[in-house]
Design an enzyme around this catalytic site. Structure first.
Site, mmCIF file in Angstrom:
data_model
loop_
_atom_site.group_PDB
_atom_site.id
_atom_site.type_symbol
_atom_site.label_atom_id
_atom_site.label_comp_id
_atom_site.label_asym_id
_atom_site.label_seq_id
_atom_site.Cartn_x
_atom_site.Cartn_y
_atom_site.Cartn_z
ATOM 1 N N GLU A 80 0.809 -1.222 0.000
ATOM 2 C CA GLU A 80 0.000 0.000 0.000
ATOM 3 C C GLU A 80 0.839 1.268 0.000
ATOM 4 O O GLU A 80 0.521 2.222 -0.704
ATOM 5 C CB GLU A 80 -0.972 -0.002 1.174
ATOM 6 C CG GLU A 80 -2.164 -0.941 0.997
ATOM 7 C CD GLU A 80 -1.837 -2.383 1.335
ATOM 8 O OE1 GLU A 80 -0.682 -2.689 1.679
ATOM 9 O OE2 GLU A 80 -2.748 -3.228 1.244
ATOM 10 N N HIS A 149 -10.613 -3.797 10.455
ATOM 11 C CA HIS A 149 -11.257 -3.798 9.132
ATOM 12 C C HIS A 149 -12.528 -2.963 9.080
ATOM 13 O O HIS A 149 -13.338 -3.123 8.172
ATOM 14 C CB HIS A 149 -11.581 -5.227 8.693
ATOM 15 C CG HIS A 149 -10.446 -5.929 8.018
ATOM 16 N ND1 HIS A 149 -9.248 -6.167 8.635
ATOM 17 C CD2 HIS A 149 -10.311 -6.426 6.757
ATOM 18 C CE1 HIS A 149 -8.443 -6.800 7.809
ATOM 19 N NE2 HIS A 149 -9.049 -6.964 6.673
HETATM 20 C C1 TPP Z 1 -2.481 -4.511 4.448
HETATM 21 C C2 TPP Z 1 -3.620 -5.327 3.959
HETATM 22 N N1 TPP Z 1 -4.004 -5.227 2.664
HETATM 23 C C3 TPP Z 1 -5.026 -5.975 2.199
HETATM 24 C C4 TPP Z 1 -5.700 -6.843 3.033
HETATM 25 C C5 TPP Z 1 -6.866 -7.703 2.506
HETATM 26 N N2 TPP Z 1 -6.448 -9.125 2.548
HETATM 27 C C6 TPP Z 1 -6.824 -9.937 3.558
HETATM 28 S S1 TPP Z 1 -6.141 -11.456 3.403
HETATM 29 C C7 TPP Z 1 -5.384 -11.050 1.961
HETATM 30 C C8 TPP Z 1 -4.584 -12.072 1.180
HETATM 31 C C9 TPP Z 1 -3.272 -12.333 1.796
HETATM 32 O O1 TPP Z 1 -2.636 -13.334 1.028
HETATM 33 P P1 TPP Z 1 -1.500 -14.199 1.693
HETATM 34 O O2 TPP Z 1 -0.618 -13.319 2.519
HETATM 35 O O3 TPP Z 1 -0.838 -14.986 0.604
HETATM 36 O O4 TPP Z 1 -2.249 -15.167 2.717
HETATM 37 P P2 TPP Z 1 -3.320 -16.284 2.336
HETATM 38 O O5 TPP Z 1 -4.682 -15.657 2.404
HETATM 39 O O6 TPP Z 1 -2.990 -16.792 0.964
HETATM 40 O O7 TPP Z 1 -3.177 -17.355 3.375
HETATM 41 C C10 TPP Z 1 -5.640 -9.734 1.628
HETATM 42 C C11 TPP Z 1 -5.108 -9.053 0.420
HETATM 43 C C12 TPP Z 1 -5.294 -6.893 4.387
HETATM 44 N N3 TPP Z 1 -5.930 -7.692 5.272
HETATM 45 N N4 TPP Z 1 -4.250 -6.160 4.810
#
Ligand code: TPP
Ligand code: TPP
Ligand code: MG
Ligand code: MG
Lengths: 346, 336, 336, 346
Positions: A80, A149
């Protein structure tokens, strides 16, 4: 740039929030605004985590990449702060980025770029560079969104010089303000509310612009003034309508933009009613409610008949659990009570 | 379609039977708990954004098995497996999902903030990468107080895109902190595939190498591999030799959030899901145990029965527990 | 004490005499300008926090010489050399230091925000690493508009400790953006030596390697090395082959900010400064030009004289210029 | 933990800002506070860019590492967000970090950790974990600090639940509030002002605590109330003293802490004077001035005889140039004028 002509052409501001015409969902109105902007100006790009996936940012960006290509509508790494800086640098060089986020909470990661860079570069550069970028995020609420959130952070940003902050409540405004924001040559933040995004409303086709910095009366009345934006003003409208039988009426002002702030409409109304309730989706303390409350005590003091009142969130983080959420967020009963109190006050 | 590493099921590690059977039971238990949650999610009584861990079980169980009770783990939004593998109370977890006052976070956290300090589940963040610096700070506290404890922090493949991840890793390497950075690379961030977020030629574990950490990439569906490499990393940390970065390749069988698989929506190939399901961490180990004559169908049935009973009891407990009161909203904003 | 790379002065590059003499003149000019600023700083008329570049001249000149006028550079707080090497107006710069209305940033920026869009000095940030993502965005704009332009962003050895640096680098590598990340490693951040901030075994350019960029570490006191490696990187960027990361080893002869050397305060060994002064980018090239019979003492005297006159004129201009008015404070908060 | 006893022992709060005794510079008072804390509690650590270098963070940390070791007093990588998270994680596990920054501007990089983590973890963890950390920064002004090195960001953070924010003005308070902050079990931000750091004053030896959340009267008067903190209140005091010949007197309240806010003292004074001028080192809009102005219009409305007034910074970034700075920052003449206006108002 093509915006001037396109927007001069539009007659919108003469006709705020039309009652008749094509009905569109809030989300479709935003999607249409982005599509029109992409179609009008090759320098407009739309980016953000998942903008080109099937979820399409709650539907706001659905299929835009198919029509306008993944060079201009693209997913981003989860960075971000870095990506906000990227948008700033692109904007300084002729691009008009629209950077979308699921939640305002994630913009906290980018405060260094927002507060110390994007909003100040035009000033530091002595007017030589401008930063026409739009950052969009949807305030969350409910279903366990919780402390990380569901933050409505507009109050944290209201004091930052060089920023503009938009908080629409209707599909008509959502589209018209998105177009106005993209056309604007300054960094503009748009905070939607997930609950407003359920709305439907009349939305003209084609390009039109809702002026940034102008509020509108949603209701006209005599007993008090209620001022705010987004989902808070929506709830205020419903509550005051419920009280019609009790012969209570109010000026309900939807500011639509919190920076620049439409002081004129607030003072105009308070001069008539002498009483003001300021509402916001964020924390009461040190936020939008505080600024407007202070403004009235400063410039509208002689009109005031009773204490300024505010209705926002308590000085408490958002809880995740359903029951606690019910206690946390203001509801209609809270509105009925505070309005009754204010009306009887003297 | 994502290239899969092939679990080497024929390895014969120096792992005792008890431990092996423990792996199996714990993974099976996590799987069944997730299935139970999934099957009831449509009732809309668990008003919390769940992130199911089917496919990730070997990571939680293999790594937590290398930790002592007083070692700490931290993680992101995908908490269930880690919380359970570290020994978190199932009743506390389900009460939390049902938003009950007796939830493990008092209904303030929900699914993304399962918490059980008593067993070393140190905390989680719903902000991607948010917990990584915090976990690093926990490791700093152990070093400062010369406690013989280590920290393990789970992070996703998207978490390494956040700058704070590298700030924390640099600091951990600088101070030789007792921490393991454990990346669960499941190739997706919500619906965004890895190749839209990081250059094709880049390997996550190689990034950490450049920052000066011992790094390893392993098969995250193979609990034996996970266990062995975590053991090594933990030993290194306890010896004061500093942090390790582990990249475990795995796959999320369900949608990013909520119940069921969502590949039909088109962001990933349903074939890809099928493909990975062949590498079920649980069946994989089961086959291994059978070929090694360490386990039988009967044992499995017994385990299934025991787990089923535990789960039903826990759901009953959660459902019958009471909701928080209004006054609860205002407690613990500040500490005295 | 920091290990020094030994400038290979005996290399015979395919660089024309004109260019070589240009290098010398430009470096000498920057040096003399900095010395002039330093000598007048105690008058307290330049009310701006200066960060002098003595010792860094080869980096500014060698790299900017590989860029076209319409290519953009961005940098941090240590702006003087880059601004001048890219062609920024000396009068505008000195007026800015004297806080005059006709300063290159209208007296809003000061020393840390020297700016001359007309020659491709795109901007700077006083926040360490703040300009790195912004420069990356500029490169994105060139790619989107398929302009044949590149971006070069200067960053210090501390800037790579900021997460945003790696977020920008990942994005640049992902999109193959036309940008050069040019790290001036002078081994210090204010008074903090590198070894207190990054692990001893780590090399900055190796970090970038892990992120998928072509990387190189060079002698930042040798303008020929700087020029050649920048030429390569710029060519790669123009061909659409993406970003390059350059780590140039150099040294800051003066204190972090203000006039004079501050090593007496004890954070670095005055011997270390002396040691590095042997590797003066300007004398180094001078010796080289003399041995190659490309230059003479007379030429040098002539250059010195010309530079001296230019500097004196520019100071007079700045000092005699007028200050901003109150109304100037309120302009350009928003763009129309 | 040793703090309870040590602080109970201290008699400070009975004797706010003593007039007699040992005189110390502001910086030495802070240095002494940190030394006492390090000496008292082995879990206290002091970190930040350059804390163990010869500059010693303006002298605030000079030589602490020599006495208490570089394990407990250490320089950091330039990683504000990451290091803030590190402090949070350490604090959750028994350490009491004091993380120092040259400028509040740099804390903007850490807003994700400050706003979404440090200040909310105690709540999210249902009280099981506390986060006793102190983040310190010195607001810059002058000599070209400019838009990115002189931001007074307290107004951006006042609304954040779970945070405490301290802004001292005297050496006595600087030491006592630093000790109180380190003893506190919550995340506490301390914003000094570089110009206050030039002050000297009476500072008792040994450990004492100034209560967080309690303002003090610096002057007592009848014509109006002036309330604020830090360098702003210092300037207010000088200005009102200059006006003594004009027979103008005021209650001048140094809040010392802006969160929690000492409502009691503000309302008490306004009840007497009926007029209030709110001052702050930050932007007027949406900041500390706004919160206090709104608070008075809400809870002190019946006492108010004339409009609330605020004096802070205009909605403009800080310019770097000397001349522009003179126009940007409020000075005594501005104070004289606004006070005269308020006194004659009715
Ligand atoms: C800083 C931030 N940006 C966006 C989000 C929205 N978000 C929640 S989970 C996620 C995916 C994260 O992917 P990963 O780190 O690969 O974990 P996974 O869900 O695959 O286990 C996102 C983008 C967030 N929670 N925090
Ligand atoms: C985010 C941030 N933190 C701290 C500072 C204070 N500061 C200004 S310059 C500087 C040193 C930067 O060192 P480096 O990047 O190596 O550049 P150099 O000064 O050596 O050229 C620091 C810490 C800042 N400007 N921004
Ligand atoms: Mg993933
Ligand atoms: Mg350096």
């Amino acid at each position: 740039m093509p915006w001037a002509q396109a927007l001069i052409a539009s007659k919108s501001s003469e006709n705020p929030d039309p009652k008749e015409g094509r009905v569109l969902s809030y989300v479709d109105a935003l999607n249409e605004a982005l599509a029109l902007a992409l179609g009008l100006d090759p320098n407009v790009i739309v980016l953000g985590q998942g903008v080109n996936d099937p979820k399409g940012m709650f539907g706001v960006t659905t299929d835009l990449h198919k029509k306008y290509g993944t060079e201009r509508v693209f997913d981003t790494p989860l960075s971000e702060e870095g990506m906000f800086g990227v948008c700033t640098g692109a904007a300084m060089n002729g691009i008009r980025p629209v950077y979308l986020h699921n939640r305002p909470d994630f913009l906290l990661l980018a405060f260094n770029q927002i507060v110390s860079h994007a909003s100040k570069i035009h000033y530091i550069d002595n007017g030589k560079t401008c930063v026409p970028l739009v950052a969009w995020a949807a305030i969350g609420r409910g279903w366990g969104s919780g402390a990380q959130h569901s933050q409505a952070i507009q109050g944290l940003l209201m004091g930052v010089p060089g920023l503009k902050i938009i908080m629409p409540s209707t599909p008509y405004d959502a589209k018209g303000l998105m177009l106005a924001a993209i056309a604007d040559n300054n960094p503009v933040l748009i905070f939607e509310h997930r609950w407003c995004m359920r709305n439907k409303g009349v939305v003209p086709e084609g390009i039109y612009k809702v002026p940034i910095g102008e509020g509108v009366y949603r209701r006209k009345g005599k007993d008090l003034t209620i001022v705010g934006t987004s989902h808070s003003i929506e709830l205020a409208i419903q509550s005051i309508d419920d009280l019609a039988d009790n012969k209570i009426t109010a000026d309900v002002i939807d500011l639509r933009t919190i920076k620049p702030l439409d002081e004129k409409i607030i003072l105009e109304s308070i001069q008539k009613t002498g009483k003001i309730l300021v509402v916001d989706t964020g924390w009461e303390m040190g936020g939008v409610c505080a600024e407007i409350g202070c403004l009235v005590a400063e410039k509208g003091f002689s009109y005031l008949k009773s204490p300024v009142r505010r209705m926002g969130l308590p000085d408490v983080p958002s809880p995740a659990g359903f029951t606690l959420e019910q206690f946390y967020y203001p509801n209609k009963d809270n509105f009925y009570q505070i309005i009754q109190e204010m009306v009887t006050e003297n | 379609m994502v290239k899969v590493t092939n679990p080497k099921k024929n390895q014969s590690p120096k792992i005792s039977k008890e431990i092996l059977l423990g792996f199996y039971y714990d993974m099976l238990r996590i799987r069944r708990i997730e299935e139970a949650i999934e099957s009831r999610y449509h009732e809309d009584e668990m008003k919390s954004p769940i992130h199911l861990v089917m496919g990730h079980e070997a990571i939680s169980v293999g790594s937590c098995s290398s930790l002592n009770k007083d070692d700490l783990i931290y993680c992101g939004h995908r908490t269930h497996g880690h919380y359970l593998a570290k020994g978190g109370s199932l009743e506390g977890m389900l009460s939390e999902l049902y938003c009950r006052a007796n939830g493990c976070s008092g209904s303030r956290g929900g699914s993304m903030h399962l918490l059980d300090k008593s067993v070393g589940m140190g905390g989680s963040s719903a902000i991607v990468a948010g917990a990584i610096p915090i976990a690093t700070g926990a490791a700093l506290s152990f070093q400062l107080k010369s406690e013989d404890r280590v920290v393990l922090v789970y992070l996703g493949d998207a978490a390494v895109e956040e700058g704070a991840c590298w700030e924390a890793i640099n600091f951990a390497a600088l101070k030789k902190l007792p921490i393991i950075f454990f990346c669960e690379n499941n190739f997706y961030s919500v619906c965004s595939p890895l190749e839209m977020r990081q250059p094709p030629n880049v390997q996550i574990y190689r990034k950490a190498e450049g920052f000066g950490l011992p790094t390893v990439q392993i098969d995250g569906t193979n609990v034996l591999d996970v266990f062995e490499c975590t053991q090594e990393a933990v030993a290194r940390a306890r010896k004061g030799k500093g942090p390790t970065f582990v990249e475990a390749l795995t796959y999320r069988w369900r949608g990013h959030g909520g119940a069921g698989d969502d590949s039909a929506s088109g962001y990933r190939d349903p074939e890809e899901v099928k493909h990975w399901e062949q590498f079920c961490p649980i069946n994989g180990l089961y086959d291994y145990l059978i070929t090694m004559n360490l386990y039988s169908k009967k044992d499995k049935d017994f385990a299934e029965k025991k787990i089923k009973e535990e789960i039903e009891k826990a759901f009953e407990h959660a459902i019958s527990s009471s909701n928080p009161q209004e006054m609860d909203l205002y407690t613990h904003v500040y500490s005295q």
